[in-house]
Motif scaffolding. Structure first.
Motif, PDB file in Angstrom:
ATOM      1  N   TRP A 288      -2.504   1.720  -0.136  1.00 57.85           N
ATOM      2  CA  TRP A 288      -3.898   1.279  -0.040  1.00 57.85           C
ATOM      3  C   TRP A 288      -4.007  -0.114  -0.645  1.00 57.85           C
ATOM      4  O   TRP A 288      -4.241  -0.263  -1.844  1.00 57.85           O
ATOM      5  N   ALA A 289      -3.846  -1.118   0.192  1.00 58.57           N
ATOM      6  CA  ALA A 289      -3.955  -2.489  -0.301  1.00 58.57           C
ATOM      7  C   ALA A 289      -5.375  -2.744  -0.793  1.00 58.57           C
ATOM      8  O   ALA A 289      -6.339  -2.362  -0.140  1.00 58.57           O
ATOM      9  N   GLY A 290      -5.495  -3.343  -1.965  1.00 60.30           N
ATOM     10  CA  GLY A 290      -6.822  -3.637  -2.516  1.00 60.30           C
ATOM     11  C   GLY A 290      -7.453  -2.446  -3.178  1.00 60.30           C
ATOM     12  O   GLY A 290      -8.659  -2.431  -3.429  1.00 60.30           O
ATOM     13  N   ALA A 291      -6.641  -1.410  -3.468  1.00 61.25           N
ATOM     14  CA  ALA A 291      -7.201  -0.181  -4.041  1.00 61.25           C
ATOM     15  C   ALA A 291      -7.878  -0.424  -5.380  1.00 61.25           C
ATOM     16  O   ALA A 291      -8.805   0.288  -5.751  1.00 61.25           O
TER      17      ALA A 291
ATOM     18  N   THR B  85      -9.556  -3.104  -6.307  1.00 60.28           N
ATOM     19  CA  THR B  85     -10.686  -4.049  -6.303  1.00 60.28           C
ATOM     20  C   THR B  85     -11.990  -3.299  -6.202  1.00 60.28           C
ATOM     21  O   THR B  85     -12.036  -2.180  -5.765  1.00 60.28           O
TER      22      THR B  85
ATOM     23  N   ALA C 110     -15.129   4.657  -0.027  1.00 62.99           N
ATOM     24  CA  ALA C 110     -14.073   4.701   0.997  1.00 62.99           C
ATOM     25  C   ALA C 110     -13.031   5.752   0.636  1.00 62.99           C
ATOM     26  O   ALA C 110     -12.540   6.481   1.499  1.00 62.99           O
ATOM     27  N   ARG C 111     -12.698   5.820  -0.660  1.00 63.64           N
ATOM     28  CA  ARG C 111     -11.701   6.823  -1.093  1.00 63.64           C
ATOM     29  C   ARG C 111     -12.244   8.243  -0.906  1.00 63.64           C
ATOM     30  O   ARG C 111     -11.518   9.147  -0.499  1.00 63.64           O
TER      31      ARG C 111
ATOM     32  N   ALA D 181     -17.663   1.477   0.915  1.00 61.91           N
ATOM     33  CA  ALA D 181     -16.693   0.625   0.227  1.00 61.91           C
ATOM     34  C   ALA D 181     -16.349   1.229  -1.132  1.00 61.91           C
ATOM     35  O   ALA D 181     -16.983   2.186  -1.580  1.00 61.91           O
ATOM     36  N   GLY D 182     -15.339   0.659  -1.789  1.00 64.10           N
ATOM     37  CA  GLY D 182     -14.974   1.097  -3.134  1.00 64.10           C
ATOM     38  C   GLY D 182     -14.639   2.578  -3.166  1.00 64.10           C
ATOM     39  O   GLY D 182     -13.938   3.104  -2.289  1.00 64.10           O
TER      40      GLY D 182
END
Lengths: 347, 544
Positions: free
Chosen positions: B539-542, B544, B329-330, B325-326
């Motif tokens: 990237w939706a939510g990028a 957060t 993920a990137r 996550a966070g």
């Protein structure tokens, strides 16, 4: 079979890599190195098992019609390896025969200096090959992520109070000579260099910064190239890169083994302990946070709660975990943790 | 009396993660009912029980008696770590051709021997390495006159070294090197054809032989991957079946923890297929080599110091399922981009019939593998067009439940086609479509793209040279995209006006007028900013 997703939540979490009983340890040989042991032979920790030819090079000589020696034949400096009398083929260095070319050129791997290679563990020699000696170790091996340096053995000293502490440079002194230090979550290159200089035989850590590892490897290469080499030294990294607390199972085993002789092997990466009793069974719901926020914290897995939206908008399965108090500013708390970031403390 | 529904599991045992799905029959059609994944090394039973519980809680009637799940049929496939190979040749040129064949057959090349680059000591030590499972000695056939002496010397060295080994690594003598087989024990030697002088992903007898040796090694090795169809070979089969079902050109890229796969199937069958350790999520030697880690980081949008980012890449190699996550993920998608770029670098197709240049275009591009598991669909779509760049239009899809490999493991082509025909809409998540157009000039008359969808929508947007534009086109919507420019565009051919069929998806329609290949700024900050500017809107939510 039960259909509940939460019947055994621990079964959804990857287990720690547990200790290996009587692990096989491989000591690599160069093409010119000479084994000193035979299959089935029992060895004690530190016993020499091979003679390494340092500063290896290829020497050659024309056979001139003499019979070619078999590949792998040991070559002693000044001792004829083929032919007789004036046609005897000799080499100035010791080593082993590589091969004979179709044109009758004998090629030999020789080294100018010899040094002995010791075993990091007591055990039985299981195989002796041209490229490696395999020893079945007594006791257990705690698997690591990587080893830098050479297989070594020494008295175990736990030099930090907690598995997430770091060993300061000033804490490494000459009193640690001959020891293998357990150095907590990370060691920097200054502390490593000082440990080497003080006669420490090895260091066991949870993590290491890649840049420090490169510097250490370069320093080790210089040490090995020097005319008078120092005793073998190894850095065993148990968990990964960066600052990473020593996993609880490994920490407990190392604390229990303090004061005893412990080895570090490079192939594969193991901390070699002579007793199995140190490894206590762990409950299946005891977990540690192995990545992300709260790295290294220990807790109890309460339940797998299904998919949730995680940072960066990612969806993933999460678990509710009752985390124990960590270091300063880390009180006990319940938290949702991505399932993939958890690891059971037991296998 | 109503017949009980039927259901079965698909399980793809990867080297880092295991993916499982439940397929059930609804109204006479097979449908995907649930899917999930977990780190490899855990028994799949917990995952399967969880999936059954999920479905039973929502729609129990679609399942057989849920308590009998452990008896349901399973379609399984498994991938393995690429075995290690050593490649030797009598010249540097011959070495390159042989290495390309070995690497594209799914072996990890851990050493190279040629007279120009390797001395006798290093060469002998590589041949003696007990981890080397295959040694390939290759030359052209017949052996070129200038290589004969070097080959004789090389063979003497290899024969001496292998003669000292107690284990029995396979020795492939390829091309003219087959003439020295009498120097080796017959049981150890496999004779093969010469490497292609200009290696490509099309038909290659040496690569086929090396693939067969790889498969035989897996079958004989035991372990978790033994007994199941090889996941990567099964993906090639599934792609061919998919192309037949759709009657379209289909390309598939798979990025896994230890290897990558790329396959293109056209009307005449498989046009090219490679399995490469270099195509893994992280390069094979990333732990030791900072430059390999930097190769991943050149696609990263994360602001952090280089040393700590390299360590994150290495941790990704050690435990690919963690930190998903966070920023994790990137980083994973950056690693996937780098892997796709490495796969693309090795991707050469043979010329078409009558010496026409090979066509690299495809109608459908499918992404598969754990590398794409956690990124949002539009970001995955952008990663694909960033790295596998060629002009034209294509539909993009994601094998999100990793069902294709287990289906590809089915022995019967009719069974595969039937399952795929039923499951297409479920197992291929529509990422959207992409139009990659080169040669758009900046200026007053840059051109437009008009999208006319079957639901009556009509949109017109102005093209932006060197940019990525996202057009909202929902999943399930078919449309026509008309590109009109005054100076012309290059979409495989040059013209002023194009009309392309496009399909909607989670990422909509990506209109990409950037260069082919993509050129990124040298300075890390500028490169990161540019990549971030392209990726952030997708990237939706990028944040957060």
């Amino acid at each position: 079979m039960p259909v509940s997703a939460g019947a055994d939540a621990g079964a959804r979490v990857v287990g720690a890599v547990g200790p290996v009983v009587e692990p096989r340890v491989r000591l690599r040989l160069g093409a010119g190195d000479v084994p000193l042991v035979a299959i089935g032979q029992r060895v004690a920790a530190g016993d020499p098992v091979a003679e390494r030819r340092r500063d290896g090079a290829v020497a050659w000589a024309r056979l001139g019609g003499s019979a070619a020696p078999e590949p792998g034949t040991a070559v002693e400096a000044g001792v004829p390896v083929a032919g007789r009398g004036r046609r005897a083929v000799r080499f100035a260095g010791s080593g082993r025969v590589l091969y004979t070319t179709p044109s009758g050129l004998l090629r030999v791997a020789v080294g100018r200096h010899a040094e002995q290679v010791g075993t990091p563990t007591a055990g039985v020699v299981e195989s002796v090959g041209p490229a490696a000696i395999v020893i079945r170790a007594d006791g257990i091996g705690l698997p690591g992520t990587l080893t830098a340096g050479e297989a070594t053995v020494g008295r175990l000293v736990v030099a930090v109070r907690r598995p997430d502490d770091e060993l300061p440079v000033a804490a490494v002194d000459v009193g640690a000579a001959g020891a293998i230090l357990v150095a907590g979550a990370r060691i920097d290159v200054e502390a490593l260099t000082r440990a080497r200089a003080m006669g420490v035989r090895g260091v066991i850590v949870g993590g290491v910064v890649g840049r420090d590892l490169r510097s250490f490897a370069a320093s080790e290469a210089r040490q090995r190239a020097a005319l008078h080499t120092s005793p073998p030294f190894a850095l065993l990294v148990l968990d990964g890169f960066g600052k990473r607390p020593i996993p609880p199972g490994a920490w407990a085993a190392l604390v229990a083994a303090e004061g005893r002789d412990v080895g570090i092997s490079a192939d594969p990466s193991f901390a070699l302990l002579d007793v199995a009793a140190a490894v206590a069974a762990e409950p299946r719901d005891r977990v540690r946070v192995a990545a992300g926020e709260g790295l290294g914290r220990i807790g109890r897995l309460l339940e797998v709660v299904g998919r949730r939206r995680l940072p960066a908008g990612v969806l993933g399965p999460v678990a509710r975990v009752a985390l124990e108090a960590g270091g300063p500013g880390q009180p006990p708390e319940e938290r949702l943790v991505p399932l993939a970031d958890l690891e059971r403390t037991g296998p | 009396m109503t017949a009980r529904p039927i259901a079965f599991f698909t399980i793809d045992h990867g080297t880092a993660t295991t993916a499982a799905a439940i397929i059930g029959q609804l109204d006479g059609r097979f449908r995907l009912l649930a899917a999930g994944a977990q780190p490899a090394g855990i028994s799949a039973d917990g995952l399967l029980a969880g999936l059954v519980a999920e479905v039973a809680a929502i729609e129990p009637d679609v399942l057989p008696d849920p308590t009998t799940w452990s008896d349901w049929r399973r379609l399984e496939s498994a991938t393995h770590r690429p075995p290690r190979a050593l490649v030797a040749a009598a010249s540097e040129a011959g070495l390159g051709a042989a290495e390309a064949a070995v690497a594209a057959a799914g072996w990890r090349v851990v050493g190279r021997i040629s007279p120009e680059r390797t001395d006798a000591l290093a060469a002998t030590e590589r041949c003696l390495d007990p981890d080397v499972e295959l040694l390939v000695v290759a030359t052209a056939d017949p052996v070129p006159a200038e290589e004969r002496d070097a080959l004789a010397d090389l063979v003497a060295l290899v024969a001496a070294a292998l003669g000292r080994r107690d284990d029995e690594p396979t020795l492939v003598l390829a091309g003219g090197a087959a003439g020295v087989m009498q120097r080796f024990p017959a049981a150890r030697v496999v004779l093969g054809p010469a490497p292609l002088p200009h290696p490509h992903a099309g038909a290659d007898p040496l690569r086929d032989l090396l693939v067969a040796l790889d498969q035989a090694l897996i079958a004989g090795a035991g372990g978790p991957a033994a007994g199941f169809p090889d996941g990567r070979r099964a993906l090639v089969t599934a792609t061919a079946s998919l192309a037949a079902v759709l009657d379209r050109r289909v390309e598939l890229v798979d990025v896994g923890a230890t290897a990558g796969l790329r396959v293109l199937v056209g009307p005449g069958g498989v046009r090219g297929a490679i399995v490469s350790a270099e195509g893994a999520l992280t390069p094979p030697d990333v732990i030791e080599d900072d430059r390999r880690a930097d190769g991943v980081l050149q696609w990263s949008t994360i602001r952090a110091d280089a040393a700590s980012m390299r360590d994150r890449v290495r941790n990704l190699a050690i435990a690919p399922w963690r930190d998903a996550a966070g920023d994790g993920a990137r980083l994973r998608l950056a690693a996937a981009r780098a892997a796709l770029a490495r796969l693309d670098a090795a991707w050469r197709l043979p010329d078409d019939a009558e010496d026409r240049p090979a066509s690299y275009g495809t109608d459908l591009l499918v992404a598969s593998g754990g590398a794409f598991a956690v990124a949002p669909a539009p970001a995955v779509a952008l990663a694909l067009v960033d790295t596998l760049r060629r002009p034209g239009g294509m539909t993009l899809a994601h094998d999100h439940a990793r069902v294709l490999a287990p289906i590809g493991g089915l022995a019967d082509e009719a069974d595969r086609r039937r399952l795929l025909a039923d499951l297409l809409g479920d197992v291929l998540a529509p990422l959207g479509s992409a139009i990659v157009a080169a040669g758009l000039h900046a200026g007053r008359h840059r051109g437009t793209v008009r999208i006319t969808s079957e639901d009556g929508a009509d949109m017109r947007i102005e093209l932006v040279p060197g940019g990525v534009q996202l057009v909202d086109l929902p999943p399930g919507v078919a449309a026509t995209a008309e590109l009109t420019t005054r100076d012309g565009l290059w979409l495989g051919v040059r013209a002023h006006h194009f009309a392309l069929p496009v399909a909607g998806g989670l990422g909509g329609l990506v209109v990409d007028t950037r260069e082919i290949p993509l050129r990124l700024p040298e300075r890390p900050e500028r490169r990161r900013d540019l990549l971030d500017a392209w990726q952030r809107p997708l990237w939706a939510g990028a944040d957060t």
